[in-house]
Design a protein around this motif. Structure first.
Motif, short mmCIF file in Angstrom:
data_model
loop_
_atom_site.label_atom_id
_atom_site.label_comp_id
_atom_site.label_asym_id
_atom_site.label_seq_id
_atom_site.Cartn_x
_atom_site.Cartn_y
_atom_site.Cartn_z
N HIS A 74 42.08 38.62 45.76
CA HIS A 74 43.03 38.46 44.66
C HIS A 74 42.40 37.70 43.51
N GLY A 75 41.62 36.67 43.84
CA GLY A 75 40.95 35.91 42.80
C GLY A 75 39.96 36.76 42.02
N GLN A 76 39.29 37.68 42.70
CA GLN A 76 38.37 38.58 42.01
C GLN A 76 39.12 39.50 41.05
N THR A 77 40.27 39.99 41.48
CA THR A 77 41.08 40.85 40.60
C THR A 77 41.49 40.10 39.34
N SER A 105 49.12 33.02 38.97
CA SER A 105 47.67 33.19 39.08
C SER A 105 47.04 33.77 37.82
N LEU A 106 47.73 34.69 37.16
CA LEU A 106 47.23 35.28 35.91
C LEU A 106 47.88 34.64 34.69
N ALA A 107 49.18 34.40 34.76
CA ALA A 107 49.92 33.88 33.61
C ALA A 107 49.38 32.53 33.15
N ASP A 240 38.69 50.36 33.64
CA ASP A 240 39.19 50.35 35.01
C ASP A 240 38.22 49.57 35.89
N GLU A 241 38.75 49.04 36.97
CA GLU A 241 37.97 48.25 37.91
C GLU A 241 38.55 48.44 39.31
N PHE A 249 42.64 45.30 48.79
CA PHE A 249 42.10 46.30 47.87
C PHE A 249 43.07 46.53 46.73
N SER A 250 42.53 46.63 45.52
CA SER A 250 43.38 46.75 44.34
C SER A 250 42.63 47.49 43.24
N ARG A 251 43.26 48.52 42.69
CA ARG A 251 42.72 49.29 41.59
C ARG A 251 43.36 48.80 40.30
#
Length: 258
Positions: A74-77, A105-107, A240-241, A249-251
């Motif tokens: 999640h941190g990598q995303t 985490s993102l905000a 995209d990543e 796993f997350s696209r």
């Protein structure tokens, strides 16, 4: 053997960007249940789920190796998205709507970069924890509130929705993307668990193994469906990543308005 166990566990390990624990009986009962996904997600992340995920999305040592791997993924995303934003160099003073913000985490880092952030989560517990963390860091340019995604309104320069689509049934995904796009004046950043033969296989294998507790239903999505929904709403994918660890796993797609 260790790798095999990791791959099997991936299919039923939990919530936000990977698949939940569930045995065959629970899966069958879920299909018959009249409880809708939204209610299930809200209740889970206000109770047992909050305690579990608040530890994962923190620096707590009270996590096992699986949860630590999920934290890493999640941190990598989050970092990949922040890298996109940093590369553009124009987020300061821009408005950002973070749907399904979790514990921020993102905000929170977006606010630290100078964005004016409006962040929401379907869970009171999650939104309140995000607000607490932001206050602790002295952040004043971010507000956190409780709302389901469909009720979020307004217009923003950037709309983000990370690791939330796992809770949306396939037939609701295009509608979800359309709503996110309706909130954005410029950019939408979304992540989802991609539906590939490999991940479908892992999910089916995982359903054969009993888990100690029920979480929420999990949905994989075909990337073509997401891209088509973005295009139909007038957005074109610019970047995209992909993030993939043993248990996560997350696209990620960044789409710009055309």
């Amino acid at each position: 053997m260790k790798q095999s166990i990791a791959l099997i566990a991936l299919a039923f390990a939990g919530a936000s960007a990977f698949l939940p624990q569930r045995n065959c009986q629970n899966a069958f009962i879920s299909l018959l249940s009249s409880v809708d996904d939204k209610t299930e997600v809200r209740e889970y992340f206000n109770t047992e789920g909050f305690s579990r995920w608040n530890k994962i999305y923190s620096e707590s040592d009270e996590v096992n190796s699986v949860q630590l791997d999920i934290r890493t993924g999640h941190g990598q995303t989050i970092q990949k998205i922040l890298n996109w934003v940093e590369a553009d160099g124009d987020i300061k003073g821009k408005s950002v709507c973070d749907c399904g913000c979790g514990v921020g985490s993102l905000a929170i880092p977006l606010a630290q970069m100078g964005a004016e952030v409006s962040a929401s989560d379907i869970s009171d517990s999650m939104a309140n924890e995000a607000a607490r963390r932001a206050k602790e860091l002295g952040i004043e340019n971010a507000k956190f509130y409780t709302s389901d995604l469909e009720s979020v309104s307004g217009k923003y320069d950037t709309v983000t929705c990370v690791d939330v689509a796992i809770h949306y049934p396939t037939d609701k995904m295009a509608e979800m993307v359309e709503h996110l796009c309706s909130l954005s004046n410029d950019r939408v950043i979304i992540s989802f668990a991609p539906k590939t033969w490999y991940y479908v296989f892992l999910k089916k294998v995982g359903e054969l193994f009993p888990g100690p507790s029920k979480t929420t239903r999990a949905y994989l999505h075909e990337e073509s469906v997401v891209r088509d929904a973005l295009k139909k709403a007038g957005f074109e994918v610019a970047r995209d990543e992909m993030t993939a660890t043993n248990f996560y796993f997350s696209r990620m797609l960044e789409a710009k308005k055309v």
